[in-house]
Design a protein around this motif. Structure first.
Motif, mmCIF file in Angstrom:
data_model
loop_
_atom_site.group_PDB
_atom_site.id
_atom_site.type_symbol
_atom_site.label_atom_id
_atom_site.label_comp_id
_atom_site.label_asym_id
_atom_site.label_seq_id
_atom_site.Cartn_x
_atom_site.Cartn_y
_atom_site.Cartn_z
ATOM 1 N N VAL A 66 -4.977 12.345 18.565
ATOM 2 C CA VAL A 66 -6.433 12.420 18.430
ATOM 3 C C VAL A 66 -6.962 13.645 19.165
ATOM 4 O O VAL A 66 -7.861 14.329 18.672
ATOM 5 N N THR A 67 -6.381 13.961 20.321
ATOM 6 C CA THR A 67 -6.863 15.118 21.081
ATOM 7 C C THR A 67 -6.649 16.413 20.299
ATOM 8 O O THR A 67 -7.508 17.282 20.296
ATOM 9 N N THR A 68 -5.511 16.526 19.648
ATOM 10 C CA THR A 68 -5.238 17.716 18.831
ATOM 11 C C THR A 68 -6.203 17.787 17.656
ATOM 12 O O THR A 68 -6.708 18.857 17.319
ATOM 13 N N ASP A 69 -6.463 16.635 17.045
ATOM 14 C CA ASP A 69 -7.399 16.600 15.920
ATOM 15 C C ASP A 69 -8.819 16.945 16.355
ATOM 16 O O ASP A 69 -9.569 17.570 15.605
ATOM 17 N N ILE A 70 -9.205 16.532 17.552
ATOM 18 C CA ILE A 70 -10.544 16.861 18.045
ATOM 19 C C ILE A 70 -10.692 18.366 18.182
ATOM 20 O O ILE A 70 -11.691 18.943 17.747
ATOM 21 N N VAL A 71 -9.702 19.013 18.765
ATOM 22 C CA VAL A 71 -9.755 20.472 18.915
ATOM 23 C C VAL A 71 -9.780 21.135 17.545
ATOM 24 O O VAL A 71 -10.556 22.065 17.303
ATOM 25 N N GLU A 72 -8.954 20.649 16.625
ATOM 26 C CA GLU A 72 -8.914 21.242 15.284
ATOM 27 C C GLU A 72 -10.218 21.019 14.531
ATOM 28 O O GLU A 72 -10.627 21.859 13.718
ATOM 29 N N SER A 73 -10.891 19.904 14.801
ATOM 30 C CA SER A 73 -12.141 19.609 14.102
ATOM 31 C C SER A 73 -13.238 20.612 14.415
ATOM 32 O O SER A 73 -14.158 20.793 13.629
#
Length: 158
Positions: A3-10
């Motif tokens: 989720v943390t990686t997805d937040i940054v990518e978002s």
């Protein structure tokens, strides 16, 4: 992905990240988990301000203030579900083809993505206090949330 990686990518490509979450299939536990991620970050973001208020009141107990804020954060859960339902109704009025789940996922993912900014907002509220800096951070957080939510809701309704 985490989720943390997805937040940054978002923040770089919200549509791509959101499409990947839509491709997972319908999973209410996943959507609710995203809401919980936001609620946890929002609660943690309140700690500095609660500590500041306790210090200024010359009170050594911060725990009651944190308990009240934690219960208030939990009390918002039905509001978020209602807001997702309302956004789905509005989107269907504009010809949206999505579902209630997709509208919830768009809202909850936008909230989770803005979660780290809630930590910044809490730090500013706790360290600097009320004033132009907190006002500016509040505006930035609000606009960032609206931008992400609208982008993701448009994607959910296609």
């Amino acid at each position: 992905m985490a989720v943390t990686t997805d937040i940054v990518e978002s923040w770089r490509s919200p549509r791509v990240t959101f499409r990947r979450h839509l491709a997972r299939g319908v999973s209410e536990p996943f959507a609710f988990t995203l809401l919980l991620v936001f609620l946890i970050l929002a609660f943690i973001g309140q700690w500095p301000q609660a500590s500041r208020e306790a210090f200024l009141a010359q009170d050594t107990a911060t725990a009651p203030r944190l308990l009240a804020r934690g219960l208030a954060v939990l009390a918002t859960i039905p509001i978020w579900y209602a807001l997702a339902a309302i956004s789905r109704l509005v989107a269907s009025g504009f010809g949206g083809q999505g579902t209630g789940y997709r509208a919830r996922l768009a809202l909850f993912w936008a909230l989770a993505t803005v979660g780290p900014l809630m930590l910044l907002q809490g730090l500013v509220a706790g360290m600097i206090g009320p004033g132009p800096a907190l006002w500016a951070v509040n505006i930035v957080v609000g606009l960032a949330f609206l931008w992400l939510w609208i982008v993701m809701l448009i994607e959910a309704e296609r």
